[in-house]
Scaffold this active site. Structure first.
Site, PDB file in Angstrom:
ATOM      1  N   ASP A 193      -8.737  -2.029  -5.686  1.00  0.00           N
ATOM      2  CA  ASP A 193      -8.526  -2.063  -7.131  1.00  0.00           C
ATOM      3  C   ASP A 193      -8.537  -0.667  -7.741  1.00  0.00           C
ATOM      4  OD1 ASP A 193     -11.266  -1.825  -6.579  1.00  0.00           O
ATOM      5  OD2 ASP A 193     -11.881  -2.886  -8.376  1.00  0.00           O
ATOM      6  N   ASP A 228      -9.438   2.499  -2.968  1.00  0.00           N
ATOM      7  CA  ASP A 228      -9.733   1.141  -2.527  1.00  0.00           C
ATOM      8  C   ASP A 228      -8.770   0.165  -3.200  1.00  0.00           C
ATOM      9  OD1 ASP A 228     -10.833   1.214  -5.069  1.00  0.00           O
ATOM     10  OD2 ASP A 228     -12.637   0.113  -4.529  1.00  0.00           O
ATOM     11  N   SER A 264     -11.802  -6.155  -5.156  1.00  0.00           N
ATOM     12  CA  SER A 264     -11.955  -4.772  -4.710  1.00  0.00           C
ATOM     13  C   SER A 264     -11.422  -4.609  -3.293  1.00  0.00           C
ATOM     14  CB  SER A 264     -13.413  -4.346  -4.831  1.00  0.00           C
ATOM     15  OG  SER A 264     -13.565  -2.973  -4.531  1.00  0.00           O
ATOM     16  N   ASP A 323     -10.648   1.692  -8.210  1.00  0.00           N
ATOM     17  CA  ASP A 323     -11.709   2.281  -9.021  1.00  0.00           C
ATOM     18  C   ASP A 323     -12.547   3.270  -8.219  1.00  0.00           C
ATOM     19  OD1 ASP A 323     -13.001   0.394  -7.435  1.00  0.00           O
ATOM     20  OD2 ASP A 323     -14.203  -0.447  -9.065  1.00  0.00           O
TER      21      ASP A 323
END
Length: 457
Positions: free
Chosen positions: A249, A247, A99, A251
């Site tokens: 990743d 962010d 992340s 999501d």
């Protein structure tokens, strides 16, 4: 000494530094344990732009193959693309990402088929135990090893999201997007641009779309104010209507208005909730206990049923599925959709905000003002030696004044003037996390300062 992966396997996922905490041998053992626990005969894997992702994902696949499962490799993906793959293909999935963590980290987010989250209490602890056993005793070969195939799901993912939110008829908008060198640089051109589908009435100004897991420009964590400074400047300089940051990743998404001012995630939660309730009247809306009290108020005003949960995606996804909620939002800018297998997707949340803005003539600040009713402190972290003792000190400090106290997740205290706060212990660090909200800046600040004094002794 027996292998112990407890420092690597967190409450909701696997995360650590590579290679000292997480390496390919561990990923291989976790892949085998994942197949054992899910009982899958086929799985799907994906990875973000971190350099260590492909090797870890392939090692995980090898472990799965050893246990007789076949593997569909989706390759380079955002986390919500992996959720799409799990839902679209009906397969358990594993996403290799850390992340927003710094470059030396990587990790694994795992789901059952249809993007059902796996956390400590829903299989992750069992996967850890199996992986520890395989690391100590070795991996037995399966009687029938699985097969490997590669798929490219980017176009199908983009088509699916565009089918959920139609942006083709909105007014023209100028949109600055900061991908932070993360996976938004891969997915935004496909979904919001014209890389794979017809163009939308959006003029995109891109910041840091080059995929680079070393994050050369800033950390890919838009909740940290310093990481959206470039976005704020660009929105004002470009005369844009809106700015969006993802962010690492992709999501999560974070939004700023035309003046570069951040829009609180709670306001985004309330805005998207009203749109989803218009399509599914009377539905349940999930919000965690840190979101603004404006969220349940607005949900009720629009005929919905607000349901309060603990912080954490595995809890929220489970509760959403249990009550068939149409939407859920967290203070951390995670947004969950029934139309997306109850999973979180920053891209779909961004599309809802763009649609809400583009379907009417007002500025984003004017549009979101009606969803922002109170003053919040934001999350304040304090390092403490004894988390439990400091929480008890806070409880004692406010004991005579609290109108309501609950312990759904940490300690939440409601005060007579409408101010409330929550203090929670970190699962992974010696921290207490404080969030305060009040009817005025003065009320919030007074309670914030008193609570911090109790926390910090």
């Amino acid at each position: 000494m027996p292998t112990d992966l407890s420092a690597l396997v967190k409450a909701y996922d696997v995360r650590g530094t590579v290679p000292d905490q997480l390496d390919e041998s561990i990923a291989r053992a976790i892949g085998a344990g994942f197949v054992d626990v899910t009982g899958a005969d086929k799985i799907v894997t994906a990875h973000d732009m971190r350099e260590t992702g492909p090797g870890l994902a392939r090692a995980f696949a090898e472990g799965a193959l050893h246990r007789g499962a076949s593997v569909v490799e989706a390759g380079l993906s955002s986390t919500d693309m992996l959720y799409f793959a799990s839902g679209h293909l009906g397969l358990p999935g594993a996403m290799f990402t850390a992340s927003h963590n710094p470059a030396q980290y990587n990790g694994i987010k795992m789901t059952r088929a249809n993007a059902v989250a796996i956390g400590q209490d829903s299989g992750l602890a069992d996967i850890r135990k199996a992986a520890e056993r395989y690391l100590d005793e070795g991996l037995p070969a399966a009687e029938h090893a699985g097969t490997v195939e590669q798929v490219d799901l980017l176009r199908l993912y983009a088509e699916y999201l565009r089918g959920l939110v139609d942006l083709s008829g909105i007014r023209a908008l100028k949109v600055v997007v900061d991908a932070g060198n993360g996976m938004g640089g891969y997915t935004v051109p496909a979904v919001l641009g014209d890389a794979v589908l017809p163009a939308l009435p959006l003029t995109l100004v891109s910041l840091y779309f080059e995929l680079d897991g070393s994050f050369p420009n800033h950390e890919a964590n838009p909740l940290e104010p310093k990481n959206i400074v470039d976005l704020q400047r660009a929105v004002v300089a470009e005369g844009a209507d809106i700015g969006i940051a993802f962010d690492g990743d992709a999501d999560r998404c974070f939004v700023v208005d035309a003046k570069g001012e951040p829009v609180p995630p709670s306001a985004i939660t309330a805005l998207v909730a009203t749109r989803e309730l218009a399509k599914a009247p009377g539905s349940a809306i999930i919000h965690n206990l840190i979101t603004s009290h404006a969220v349940p108020e607005i949900v009720r005003e629009h005929g919905g049923v607000p349901i309060r949960t603990r912080v954490g995606h595995s809890f929220i996804k489970a509760e959403m599925a249990r009550v068939n909620a149409v939407f859920g939002g967290e203070h951390s800018a995670h947004y969950y959709f029934r139309d997306f297998w109850f999973a979180d997707t920053g891209m779909l949340a961004a599309m809802h905000v763009l649609a809400a803005l583009g379907e009417q003539p007002r500025t984003l600040a004017d549009l979101t003002a009606e969803y922002t009713r109170y003053v919040a402190s934001g999350e304040i972290n304090s390092t403490v030696d004894d988390q439990a003792a400091r929480v008890e000190a806070i409880r004692a400090a406010f004991a005579g004044r609290a109108t309501e106290v609950d312990e759904l997740d940490g300690l939440t205290v409601q005060l007579p003037d409408g101010t409330w706060f929550n203090v929670r212990a970190s699962n992974t660090e010696p921290l207490l996390r404080l969030n305060v909200e009040g009817p005025t800046e003065q009320a919030m600040a007074q309670t914030r300062d008193e609570a911090l004094a109790a926390i910090r002794g």
